[in-house]
Motif scaffolding. Structure first.
Motif, PDB file in Angstrom:
ATOM      1  N   CYS A   1      -6.077  -2.779   7.287  1.00  0.00           N
ATOM      2  CA  CYS A   1      -7.450  -2.275   7.204  1.00  0.00           C
ATOM      3  C   CYS A   1      -8.170  -2.556   8.522  1.00  0.00           C
ATOM      4  O   CYS A   1      -8.142  -3.686   9.029  1.00  0.00           O
ATOM      5  N   ASN A   2      -8.819  -1.530   9.068  1.00  0.00           N
ATOM      6  CA  ASN A   2      -9.453  -1.699  10.377  1.00  0.00           C
ATOM      7  C   ASN A   2     -10.860  -1.119  10.450  1.00  0.00           C
ATOM      8  O   ASN A   2     -11.498  -1.158  11.502  1.00  0.00           O
TER       9      ASN A   2
ATOM     10  N   PHE B   1      -1.612  -2.436  -1.944  1.00  0.00           N
ATOM     11  CA  PHE B   1      -0.443  -3.278  -1.733  1.00  0.00           C
ATOM     12  C   PHE B   1      -0.690  -4.289  -0.614  1.00  0.00           C
ATOM     13  O   PHE B   1      -0.879  -3.933   0.535  1.00  0.00           O
ATOM     14  N   THR B   2      -0.691  -5.574  -0.954  1.00  0.00           N
ATOM     15  CA  THR B   2      -0.935  -6.682  -0.020  1.00  0.00           C
ATOM     16  C   THR B   2      -2.200  -6.521   0.789  1.00  0.00           C
ATOM     17  O   THR B   2      -2.310  -7.011   1.908  1.00  0.00           O
ATOM     18  N   GLY B   3      -3.208  -5.833   0.241  1.00  0.00           N
ATOM     19  CA  GLY B   3      -4.503  -5.743   0.877  1.00  0.00           C
ATOM     20  C   GLY B   3      -4.600  -4.734   1.998  1.00  0.00           C
ATOM     21  O   GLY B   3      -5.612  -4.684   2.692  1.00  0.00           O
ATOM     22  N   LYS B   4      -3.567  -3.931   2.226  1.00  0.00           N
ATOM     23  CA  LYS B   4      -3.624  -2.911   3.269  1.00  0.00           C
ATOM     24  C   LYS B   4      -4.294  -1.647   2.754  1.00  0.00           C
ATOM     25  O   LYS B   4      -4.473  -1.468   1.553  1.00  0.00           O
ATOM     26  N   CYS B   5      -4.654  -0.767   3.660  1.00  0.00           N
ATOM     27  CA  CYS B   5      -5.491   0.388   3.339  1.00  0.00           C
ATOM     28  C   CYS B   5      -4.727   1.704   3.381  1.00  0.00           C
ATOM     29  O   CYS B   5      -3.751   1.856   4.120  1.00  0.00           O
ATOM     30  N   ILE B   6      -5.230   2.677   2.588  1.00  0.00           N
ATOM     31  CA  ILE B   6      -4.788   4.065   2.721  1.00  0.00           C
ATOM     32  C   ILE B   6      -5.356   4.600   4.027  1.00  0.00           C
ATOM     33  O   ILE B   6      -6.573   4.545   4.262  1.00  0.00           O
ATOM     34  N   ASP B   7      -4.492   5.138   4.877  1.00  0.00           N
ATOM     35  CA  ASP B   7      -4.835   5.415   6.268  1.00  0.00           C
ATOM     36  C   ASP B   7      -4.300   6.784   6.688  1.00  0.00           C
ATOM     37  O   ASP B   7      -3.181   7.155   6.329  1.00  0.00           O
TER      38      ASP B   7
END
Length: 363
Positions: free
Chosen positions: A38-39, A15-21
């Motif tokens: 994302c980091n 979703f919108t380029g964010k990551c599973i964290d």
């Protein structure tokens, strides 16, 4: 595939380029799994060792307390191989838990950091799509909250006559909720929509549907009915199932402004979604919203004599779609200004799609 067997250290984006964290990179059992920028840290590196699990920090993505209900959160837990830690990664970019037949989902279609991940019935919406950012190129803002979405990255889904660029041209100021990706994900619910007849017929039907949706929502700017004083009026207590979500919860929502408890019940039954008890899904999930509009369009005749889908595929004309949606209040001279606004939308949209409007444009 999202992650091949034995793949390691692969961020999973969606979703919108964010990551599973993993929240705060905490390795303790019960640590929340969430959406986050994302980091590149270990909290976002996932492996699939070939046993059906997804792992970070050597622990497994786990459904909280082996829950099976909609909205159950996921967290990190010691791997034990039971059903609540089993995931199937599909070619459609869903992450599915077979035991519950539900997808890994971003709660509330929210793209904020720390939004929890949960299990939810698979809808095909963008908040259930996931990509291996090292191996794949997910479309920017895939169906996301900024309104640019679409699993196809801008091309129309197979057989659909409206591209994302054309959709954007039709609704340049739309609410970000109404994503092209949400519409694309909903099309499979009614495969005959805008695929019946010759190319002209297909384009006319798509233009007619979107023209009426645009009228009902002020150009796709309103997700819910704006006159809140009307909200308590859409509960018919005479129905045997009543209004379990509350007297004031069945107000207009979505592209065709679905309203009344009996319509939420009928649409939900047809779509396999419990909208009678969860009407808010129509304003929180773009795919569900579009599906309810397609349900009405393809199956309901309202005050008319045919469904809007039939009107556009049997050449009865755009005017009959107006009659089926709101004819009792607008047709036969009752509100010509509203009819004219719907028709103006339609004439503009057929131009965008490169076709002609046909006859019988008013009701």
């Amino acid at each position: 595939m999202l992650l091949a067997a034995d793949a390691t250290d692969s961020p999973i984006t969606g979703f919108t380029g964010k990551c599973i964290d993993v929240a705060d990179a905490n390795t303790a059992n019960g640590t929340a799994v969430q959406l986050y920028d994302c980091n590149g840290t270990g909290a976002q590196r996932w492996s699939s060792p070939g046993d059906g699990t997804l792992r970070a920090f050597g622990k497994c993505l786990d459904i909280q307390a082996a829950g099976t209900t909609d909205g159950t959160s996921v967290w990190l837990w010691d791997c034990h191989g039971e059903a609540n830690q089993q995931w199937v990664i599909t070619e459609a970019h869903d992450i599915v838990n077979p035991a519950t037949d539900r997808c890994l989902d971003v709660r509330g279609y929210d793209n904020a950091n720390r939004t929890p991940l949960q299990i939810w019935p698979c809808t095909g919406a963008a908040n259930q799509k996931w990509f291996n950012s090292k191996a794949e190129n997910p479309p920017a803002n895939d169906g996301g909250i900024d309104g640019r979405g679409g699993d196809d990255g801008g091309d129309a889904p197979a057989g659909f006559v409206v591209s994302e660029d054309q959709f954007n041209a039709m609704f340049p100021a739309r609410n970000p909720f109404y994503t092209y990706g949400g519409l694309a994900a909903a099309l499979g619910a009614y495969p005959g929509f805008a695929t019946s007849g010759d190319d002209t017929t297909k384009k006319r039907e798509a233009a007619a549907f979107l023209a009426n949706a645009g009228h009902e929502t002020g150009g796709l700017t309103h997700v819910t009915e704006q006159n809140t004083a009307n909200h308590p009026h859409y509960c018919d207590p005479g129905q045997p199932y009543g209004c379990p979500a509350g007297q004031s919860t069945y107000y207009g929502r979505g592209p065709i402004q679905l309203s009344w408890n009996f319509n939420y019940k009928a649409a939900g039954d047809a779509l396999g979604i419990d909208l009678l008890n969860n009407p808010g899904l129509v304003e929180s999930d773009a795919s569900v919203a579009w599906k309810t509009a397609l349900w009405y369009w393809n199956t309901q005749s309202g005050p008319g004599t045919m469904t809007p889908h039939a009107a556009m595929t049997n050449n009865s004309g755009f005017g009959q779609t107006i009659r089926s949606i709101n004819g009792a209040l607008e047709c036969d001279g009752k509100n010509p200004a509203q009819v004219q606004n719907r028709m103006a939308n339609y004439l503009r949209f057929v131009q965008v799609l490169g076709t002609t409007p046909g006859d019988n444009l008013v009701c």
